[in-house]
Scaffold this active site. Sequence first.
Site, PDB file in Angstrom:
ATOM      1  N   MET A  23     -32.109 -34.742 -23.803  1.00 18.60           N
ATOM      2  CA  MET A  23     -33.208 -35.688 -23.989  1.00 18.60           C
ATOM      3  C   MET A  23     -34.455 -35.314 -23.191  1.00 18.60           C
ATOM      4  SD  MET A  23     -32.066 -37.574 -26.285  1.00 18.60           S
ATOM      5  CE  MET A  23     -33.285 -38.853 -26.436  1.00 18.60           C
ATOM      6  N   VAL A  99     -31.389 -38.520 -16.773  1.00 17.90           N
ATOM      7  CA  VAL A  99     -30.225 -37.869 -16.155  1.00 17.90           C
ATOM      8  C   VAL A  99     -28.963 -38.496 -16.754  1.00 17.90           C
ATOM      9  CG1 VAL A  99     -31.546 -37.408 -14.045  1.00 17.90           C
ATOM     10  CG2 VAL A  99     -30.041 -39.410 -14.128  1.00 17.90           C
ATOM     11  N   GLU A 101     -25.770 -40.667 -17.827  1.00 22.86           N
ATOM     12  CA  GLU A 101     -25.679 -42.122 -18.032  1.00 22.86           C
ATOM     13  C   GLU A 101     -24.731 -42.718 -16.994  1.00 22.86           C
ATOM     14  OE1 GLU A 101     -27.548 -43.793 -19.862  1.00 22.86           O
ATOM     15  OE2 GLU A 101     -26.553 -45.557 -20.666  1.00 22.86           O
ATOM     16  N   LYS A 106     -28.529 -42.947 -11.468  1.00 23.15           N
ATOM     17  CA  LYS A 106     -29.868 -43.413 -11.864  1.00 23.15           C
ATOM     18  C   LYS A 106     -30.544 -44.139 -10.692  1.00 23.15           C
ATOM     19  CE  LYS A 106     -29.278 -43.430 -16.826  1.00 23.15           C
ATOM     20  NZ  LYS A 106     -29.896 -42.261 -17.431  1.00 23.15           N
ATOM     21  N   SER A 128     -29.240 -45.375 -22.284  1.00 20.84           N
ATOM     22  CA  SER A 128     -28.792 -45.829 -23.604  1.00 20.84           C
ATOM     23  C   SER A 128     -28.216 -47.232 -23.538  1.00 20.84           C
ATOM     24  CB  SER A 128     -27.695 -44.901 -24.137  1.00 20.84           C
ATOM     25  OG  SER A 128     -28.130 -43.578 -24.177  1.00 20.84           O
ATOM     26  N   HIS A 149     -36.523 -45.787 -24.425  1.00 17.35           N
ATOM     27  CA  HIS A 149     -35.307 -45.224 -25.006  1.00 17.35           C
ATOM     28  C   HIS A 149     -35.627 -44.427 -26.261  1.00 17.35           C
ATOM     29  CE1 HIS A 149     -31.253 -45.807 -27.134  1.00 17.35           C
ATOM     30  NE2 HIS A 149     -31.168 -44.788 -26.304  1.00 17.35           N
ATOM     31  N   ASN A 199     -28.326 -48.528 -30.471  1.00 16.25           N
ATOM     32  CA  ASN A 199     -26.956 -48.149 -30.116  1.00 16.25           C
ATOM     33  C   ASN A 199     -25.961 -49.274 -30.340  1.00 16.25           C
ATOM     34  OD1 ASN A 199     -27.306 -45.494 -29.480  1.00 16.25           O
ATOM     35  ND2 ASN A 199     -27.824 -45.880 -27.354  1.00 16.25           N
TER      36      ASN A 199
HETATM   37  N1  LIG Z   1     -28.334 -37.603 -26.130  1.00 16.94           N
HETATM   38  C1  LIG Z   1     -28.800 -38.657 -26.766  1.00 16.94           C
HETATM   39  O1  LIG Z   1     -28.733 -38.751 -27.989  1.00 16.94           O
HETATM   40  C2  LIG Z   1     -29.462 -39.759 -26.008  1.00 16.94           C
HETATM   41  C3  LIG Z   1     -30.299 -40.626 -26.721  1.00 16.94           C
HETATM   42  C4  LIG Z   1     -30.953 -41.633 -26.025  1.00 16.94           C
HETATM   43  C5  LIG Z   1     -30.758 -41.777 -24.667  1.00 16.94           C
HETATM   44  N2  LIG Z   1     -29.923 -40.911 -24.005  1.00 16.94           N
HETATM   45  C6  LIG Z   1     -29.796 -41.094 -22.559  1.00 16.94           C
HETATM   46  O2  LIG Z   1     -30.593 -40.110 -21.917  1.00 16.94           O
HETATM   47  C7  LIG Z   1     -29.998 -39.761 -20.661  1.00 16.94           C
HETATM   48  C8  LIG Z   1     -29.767 -38.267 -20.633  1.00 16.94           C
HETATM   49  O3  LIG Z   1     -28.910 -37.906 -21.686  1.00 16.94           O
HETATM   50  P1  LIG Z   1     -28.818 -36.423 -22.225  1.00 16.94           P
HETATM   51  O4  LIG Z   1     -28.152 -36.511 -23.541  1.00 16.94           O
HETATM   52  O5  LIG Z   1     -30.131 -35.740 -22.110  1.00 16.94           O
HETATM   53  O6  LIG Z   1     -27.800 -35.801 -21.168  1.00 16.94           O
HETATM   54  P2  LIG Z   1     -27.615 -34.269 -20.777  1.00 16.94           P
HETATM   55  O7  LIG Z   1     -26.279 -34.182 -20.149  1.00 16.94           O
HETATM   56  O8  LIG Z   1     -27.911 -33.388 -21.939  1.00 16.94           O
HETATM   57  O9  LIG Z   1     -28.769 -34.034 -19.703  1.00 16.94           O
HETATM   58  C9  LIG Z   1     -28.804 -34.677 -18.470  1.00 16.94           C
HETATM   59  C10 LIG Z   1     -29.487 -33.741 -17.489  1.00 16.94           C
HETATM   60  O10 LIG Z   1     -29.703 -34.428 -16.273  1.00 16.94           O
HETATM   61  C11 LIG Z   1     -29.478 -33.534 -15.202  1.00 16.94           C
HETATM   62  N3  LIG Z   1     -29.152 -34.309 -14.020  1.00 16.94           N
HETATM   63  C12 LIG Z   1     -28.022 -34.988 -13.747  1.00 16.94           C
HETATM   64  N4  LIG Z   1     -28.107 -35.609 -12.560  1.00 16.94           N
HETATM   65  C13 LIG Z   1     -29.334 -35.311 -12.073  1.00 16.94           C
HETATM   66  C14 LIG Z   1     -30.031 -35.654 -10.894  1.00 16.94           C
HETATM   67  N5  LIG Z   1     -29.463 -36.430  -9.965  1.00 16.94           N
HETATM   68  N6  LIG Z   1     -31.284 -35.177 -10.718  1.00 16.94           N
HETATM   69  C15 LIG Z   1     -31.861 -34.387 -11.648  1.00 16.94           C
HETATM   70  N7  LIG Z   1     -31.246 -34.024 -12.792  1.00 16.94           N
HETATM   71  C16 LIG Z   1     -30.008 -34.487 -12.999  1.00 16.94           C
HETATM   72  C17 LIG Z   1     -28.325 -32.654 -15.677  1.00 16.94           C
HETATM   73  O11 LIG Z   1     -28.296 -31.417 -14.980  1.00 16.94           O
HETATM   74  C18 LIG Z   1     -28.629 -32.502 -17.161  1.00 16.94           C
HETATM   75  O12 LIG Z   1     -29.386 -31.349 -17.451  1.00 16.94           O
HETATM   76  C19 LIG Z   1     -28.732 -40.605 -20.542  1.00 16.94           C
HETATM   77  O13 LIG Z   1     -29.010 -41.764 -19.841  1.00 16.94           O
HETATM   78  C20 LIG Z   1     -28.409 -40.917 -22.001  1.00 16.94           C
HETATM   79  O14 LIG Z   1     -27.639 -42.083 -22.119  1.00 16.94           O
HETATM   80  C21 LIG Z   1     -29.303 -39.906 -24.641  1.00 16.94           C
END
Ligand SMILES: NC(=O)c1ccc[n+]([C@@H]2O[C@H](COP(=O)([O-])OP(=O)(O)OC[C@H]3O[C@@H](n4cnc5c(N)ncnc54)[C@H](O)[C@@H]3O)[C@@H](O)[C@H]2O)c1
Length: 325
Positions: A23, A99, A101, A106, A128, A149, A199
Site C-alpha cells: 500500500m 505499516v 495491521e 501503529k 483496514s 483508507h 471491508n
Molecule cells: N493490502 C491491501 O489491500 C490493503 C488495503 C487497504 C489498507 N491496507 C492496510 O494498509 C496497511 C499496510 O498494508 P500492506 O498491504 O501495505 O502491508 P505490507 O506488508 O505489504 O507492507 C507493510 C510495510 O510496512 C513496513 N513496516 C512494518 N512495520 C514498520 C515500522 N514499524 N516502521 C516502518 N515500516 C514498517 C514493512 O516492512 C512493510 O514493507 C495495513 O494497515 C493494511 O491493513 C491494506
Amino acid sequence: VPGISPAKAKKIKKVGVIGCGTMGGGILMNFVQIGIPVVVLESKQEFLDNGMAIIRRNWMSSVKKRKLSPTTFEKYMSMIKPTTQYKDFSDVDLVIEAVFENMKIKKEVFRNLDAVCKPSCILATNTSFLDVGEIAKSTSRPQKVVGTHFFAPANVMQLLENVRHPGTDEETIATVQELAKQIKKKGVLVKVCEGFVGNRMFGVEQIEVLRVVLEGATPQQVDSVMYKFGWAMGPFQVGDLSGNDIGYRRRDELGLVEKPFNGPLGEYSPFFVTDNLVKQYNRLGLKTGKGWYDYEDGQRKPIPSKQVEELIIASSKERGITRRK
Ligand SMILES: NC(=O)c1ccc[n+]([C@@H]2O[C@H](COP(=O)([O-])OP(=O)(O)OC[C@H]3O[C@@H](n4cnc5c(N)ncnc54)[C@H](O)[C@@H]3O)[C@@H](O)[C@H]2O)c1
C-alpha cells in the site's frame, strides 16, 4: 459533507508515508504524480530498497508502454526521498501510515511521528479495521488524526474511505476530502466501525466464497465465474493482490485464529482456511510469490496450486464437509 466547509481545507505541499509495502508504495505514487514530493520511511534499508525497486518497476512498465516519458519517470523518482529516519518528517504537511495491521506497531509509529512532525501536520492511517480513535490516543494531537483508507492497487483504485473518529477536527476532514479530489479519487467520509464500509462488505463476501470452496469448488472456478459475471478480478485473486495476511493479522489480534469457533457465523469461521494458508505455508499472495495461486518470478498470472488444493480438501475433511462436484 454537512457541517464541513471545503474552505477549511489546508494546502498539502509535502507528504510523508510510513511503510513502503503493497500500500505505501501505491499511495505515494498518487502524490508524486500530481507534483507533491514524498518522504517514505521503512524500518530497514533492505525493505526500503525493495519497496523503491517495485515503484521503479511499476513506472518503468508505463515507460515501456509509452504512457510515461523517460524524463517524467526521472522527475517522479527524484521527488521521492527514501529514509529510515523519522527526523526527515519535520516539514511534511500530512503523513499516511501504511505499516502492518497491528495496533501496537501503529501506536508506536504515531508516537514517533507526533514527536517530530510540526503541530499542524495531519497524521493519517491506512488501517483496514483498527479503531482510528484508539490510534489517535497515542498522540498529543488526536484532532489531527484521521483514517485515509486506500484500496489495492492504491495507484489505480478510485475509492478512498476517509475515516473520522469522534475527535477529528473540521480542518482535517476538509483537507483529506479535498485531497481525494486532487489525487483523482472518490473520497467517501465514514465513521469508525469494524472494516469501515468496503471491508465490511468484502468480509461477508469472503465468508461465502470460502464456504463454496469448502463445499467442493476450487479458487480458480470461483474466480472464473466472478470474472465472467463482470468483475475485474475474482475474490481469490483479490486476496493474493492485497495480501492474505491482512485479515489474518486482524483475526490473530482478536484471538480468532486460535478459536475459529468464535467466528462471525457463530458455528465456525471458514477463515481458518485462509489462516492456515498464511500461518502454515506463508502463502501471503503476490508479495511472497504464492497465495491462493502460484506465481512465476515477478509475474502476476495466477497458476492453480496443488498445495492449496490439498489444503482445501483437508480443511473440508477436518470440518466433516462432504465435497460436491
Ligand atoms: N493490502 C491491501 O489491500 C490493503 C488495503 C487497504 C489498507 N491496507 C492496510 O494498509 C496497511 C499496510 O498494508 P500492506 O498491504 O501495505 O502491508 P505490507 O506488508 O505489504 O507492507 C507493510 C510495510 O510496512 C513496513 N513496516 C512494518 N512495520 C514498520 C515500522 N514499524 N516502521 C516502518 N515500516 C514498517 C514493512 O516492512 C512493510 O514493507 C495495513 O494497515 C493494511 O491493513 C491494506
